[in-house]
Design a protein around this motif. Sequence first.
Motif, PDB file in Angstrom:
ATOM      1  N   GLN A  60       0.830  -1.204   0.000  1.00 31.51           N
ATOM      2  CA  GLN A  60       0.000   0.000   0.000  1.00 31.51           C
ATOM      3  C   GLN A  60       0.864   1.255   0.000  1.00 31.51           C
ATOM      4  O   GLN A  60       1.620   1.473   0.937  1.00 31.51           O
ATOM      5  N   MET A 110      -0.839   4.215  -0.849  1.00 31.04           N
ATOM      6  CA  MET A 110      -1.817   5.274  -0.627  1.00 31.04           C
ATOM      7  C   MET A 110      -3.079   4.689   0.020  1.00 31.04           C
ATOM      8  O   MET A 110      -4.049   4.413  -0.664  1.00 31.04           O
ATOM      9  N   PRO A 111      -3.059   4.471   1.349  1.00 34.66           N
ATOM     10  CA  PRO A 111      -4.248   3.916   2.008  1.00 34.66           C
ATOM     11  C   PRO A 111      -5.346   4.966   2.122  1.00 34.66           C
ATOM     12  O   PRO A 111      -5.609   5.513   3.194  1.00 34.66           O
ATOM     13  N   ALA A 142      -0.124  10.378   8.698  1.00 36.03           N
ATOM     14  CA  ALA A 142       0.977   9.819   9.493  1.00 36.03           C
ATOM     15  C   ALA A 142       1.121   8.312   9.314  1.00 36.03           C
ATOM     16  O   ALA A 142       2.188   7.763   9.558  1.00 36.03           O
ATOM     17  N   ILE A 143       0.050   7.669   8.847  1.00 34.99           N
ATOM     18  CA  ILE A 143       0.085   6.213   8.729  1.00 34.99           C
ATOM     19  C   ILE A 143       0.637   5.759   7.378  1.00 34.99           C
ATOM     20  O   ILE A 143       0.819   4.569   7.171  1.00 34.99           O
ATOM     21  N   VAL A 144       0.876   6.699   6.453  1.00 35.45           N
ATOM     22  CA  VAL A 144       1.272   6.299   5.100  1.00 35.45           C
ATOM     23  C   VAL A 144       2.569   5.489   5.103  1.00 35.45           C
ATOM     24  O   VAL A 144       2.607   4.372   4.583  1.00 35.45           O
ATOM     25  N   LEU A 145       3.604   6.051   5.708  1.00 40.81           N
ATOM     26  CA  LEU A 145       4.882   5.334   5.714  1.00 40.81           C
ATOM     27  C   LEU A 145       4.843   4.035   6.526  1.00 40.81           C
ATOM     28  O   LEU A 145       5.315   3.007   6.043  1.00 40.81           O
ATOM     29  N   PRO A 146       4.291   4.072   7.753  1.00 40.50           N
ATOM     30  CA  PRO A 146       4.205   2.798   8.490  1.00 40.50           C
ATOM     31  C   PRO A 146       3.451   1.714   7.710  1.00 40.50           C
ATOM     32  O   PRO A 146       3.880   0.555   7.702  1.00 40.50           O
ATOM     33  N   ILE A 147       2.375   2.088   7.030  1.00 44.77           N
ATOM     34  CA  ILE A 147       1.621   1.088   6.267  1.00 44.77           C
ATOM     35  C   ILE A 147       2.449   0.587   5.087  1.00 44.77           C
ATOM     36  O   ILE A 147       2.449  -0.598   4.763  1.00 44.77           O
ATOM     37  N   MET A 148       3.205   1.511   4.455  1.00 41.41           N
ATOM     38  CA  MET A 148       4.086   1.101   3.364  1.00 41.41           C
ATOM     39  C   MET A 148       5.069   0.036   3.849  1.00 41.41           C
ATOM     40  O   MET A 148       5.210  -1.019   3.238  1.00 41.41           O
ATOM     41  N   ILE A 149       5.715   0.339   4.975  1.00 41.16           N
ATOM     42  CA  ILE A 149       6.730  -0.585   5.504  1.00 41.16           C
ATOM     43  C   ILE A 149       6.093  -1.924   5.876  1.00 41.16           C
ATOM     44  O   ILE A 149       6.567  -2.987   5.463  1.00 41.16           O
ATOM     45  N   SER A 150       4.979  -1.868   6.618  1.00 40.83           N
ATOM     46  CA  SER A 150       4.415  -3.137   7.086  1.00 40.83           C
ATOM     47  C   SER A 150       3.814  -3.922   5.932  1.00 40.83           C
ATOM     48  O   SER A 150       3.893  -5.151   5.911  1.00 40.83           O
ATOM     49  N   SER A 151       3.240  -3.228   4.934  1.00 38.62           N
ATOM     50  CA  SER A 151       2.627  -3.997   3.846  1.00 38.62           C
ATOM     51  C   SER A 151       3.684  -4.608   2.923  1.00 38.62           C
ATOM     52  O   SER A 151       3.479  -5.701   2.394  1.00 38.62           O
ATOM     53  N   THR A 154       6.682  -5.647   3.953  1.00 39.40           N
ATOM     54  CA  THR A 154       7.176  -6.803   4.712  1.00 39.40           C
ATOM     55  C   THR A 154       6.165  -7.946   4.674  1.00 39.40           C
ATOM     56  O   THR A 154       6.522  -9.099   4.423  1.00 39.40           O
ATOM     57  N   ALA A 155       4.907  -7.610   4.928  1.00 39.76           N
ATOM     58  CA  ALA A 155       3.869  -8.645   4.985  1.00 39.76           C
ATOM     59  C   ALA A 155       3.697  -9.312   3.621  1.00 39.76           C
ATOM     60  O   ALA A 155       3.526 -10.535   3.538  1.00 39.76           O
TER      61      ALA A 155
END
Lengths: 196, 172
Positions: free
Chosen positions: A144, A146-147, A164-173, A175-176
């Motif tokens: 992701q 652009m959530p 604020a969640i854009v980068l964390p979601i990028m990283i976690s998605s 990895t996942a």
Amino acid sequence: MINYFWFTLIGISAIVGVLTGRIDQLNQAIMNGAKDAVEISIGLIGIMGLWLGIMRIAEHSGLINLLSRALYPVLKPLFKELPEDNMAMGAMIMNLSANTLGLGNAATPMGIKAMEELQRLNPDKESASDAMCMFLVLNTECVQFMPTTMIAIRAVEGSKDPAAIVLPIMISSITAAAMSVIVTLLIRMAYRRYKV
Amino acid sequence: MNSLSRYIIPLLLVGIPFIGIIKGVKVYEVFVEGAKEGLKTVVNILPYLIAMLVAVNMFRESGAMEIVVETIGRLTSAAGIPVELLPLAILRPLSGSASLGIAMDLIREYGPDSYIGILASMIYGSSEATLYVLSVYFGAIGIKKMRYALLAGLASDVIGILISCLIASLLF
């Protein structure tokens, strides 16, 4: 499935609510649920419109196409069994690109198109092919960038920094997605060996 | 981290139309055409939201949720997942609309900038309603035997949720 799920949810809730004597809270919960749904939707219209407008410009400018081409080398090794230069790959890339940008509704038609193309290459029309299973996992566990929906909701709820969640979601998605691909390959191997 | 992501939205908002203009796209008209989809999308979501928010609200207020969460919560809190997020984690693979409703609820109740609010957005944002996608996509082409698709899909959902929790605990 969803029918039983929904009915179980309301059925159990009603029974537990009566047993615990929370009948007033239950009534309140029903009314509030319906009201909340409408309030949330109205709040979403503006922000959803804004993003879908911007994304449409991205589509017309060829940006989504560019993303497709960038994704091709990543996808190719995962679908070795597919012939070079086929429609299935193109449709899958379009679908995944749209998912990457949070264009859920634009992604669904492309995803179905991709499945139709994969079905054409599938020797057993009743069973899902390996490529279909892999595509499904990539689709559901998609990277992701652009959530959109979550940014919109966070903005509606008054976040100081909705993005604020854009980068964390990028990283976690990312990895996942990588781990899910590995797990899918392992499940595929186990499935072939033991026919689970 | 936060200051960087604060620039992303204005950047996209200016950058994408800028590239569009260079490419000769009628940016205003195309924007409006796309934005119209927003209304349609939200109208399409509304019935699902009503059904799910009512059901989920009932589930929570009746005390049924407490029973379920208490039962499984002992295991997951040992793994460092806040109990409040358990309903979202449980519903996420099953139903996009139900999990969206729960995520919205969590964000509203705890605030969008709280740890739970952020983690709820992350779990929602980095996973997908596998069961829905599976039924729509395989339904569309008439696949009867899903083989290992459901297992792989659900395994990836669990991976996605666990990794969201891990990344959130590292970053926030």
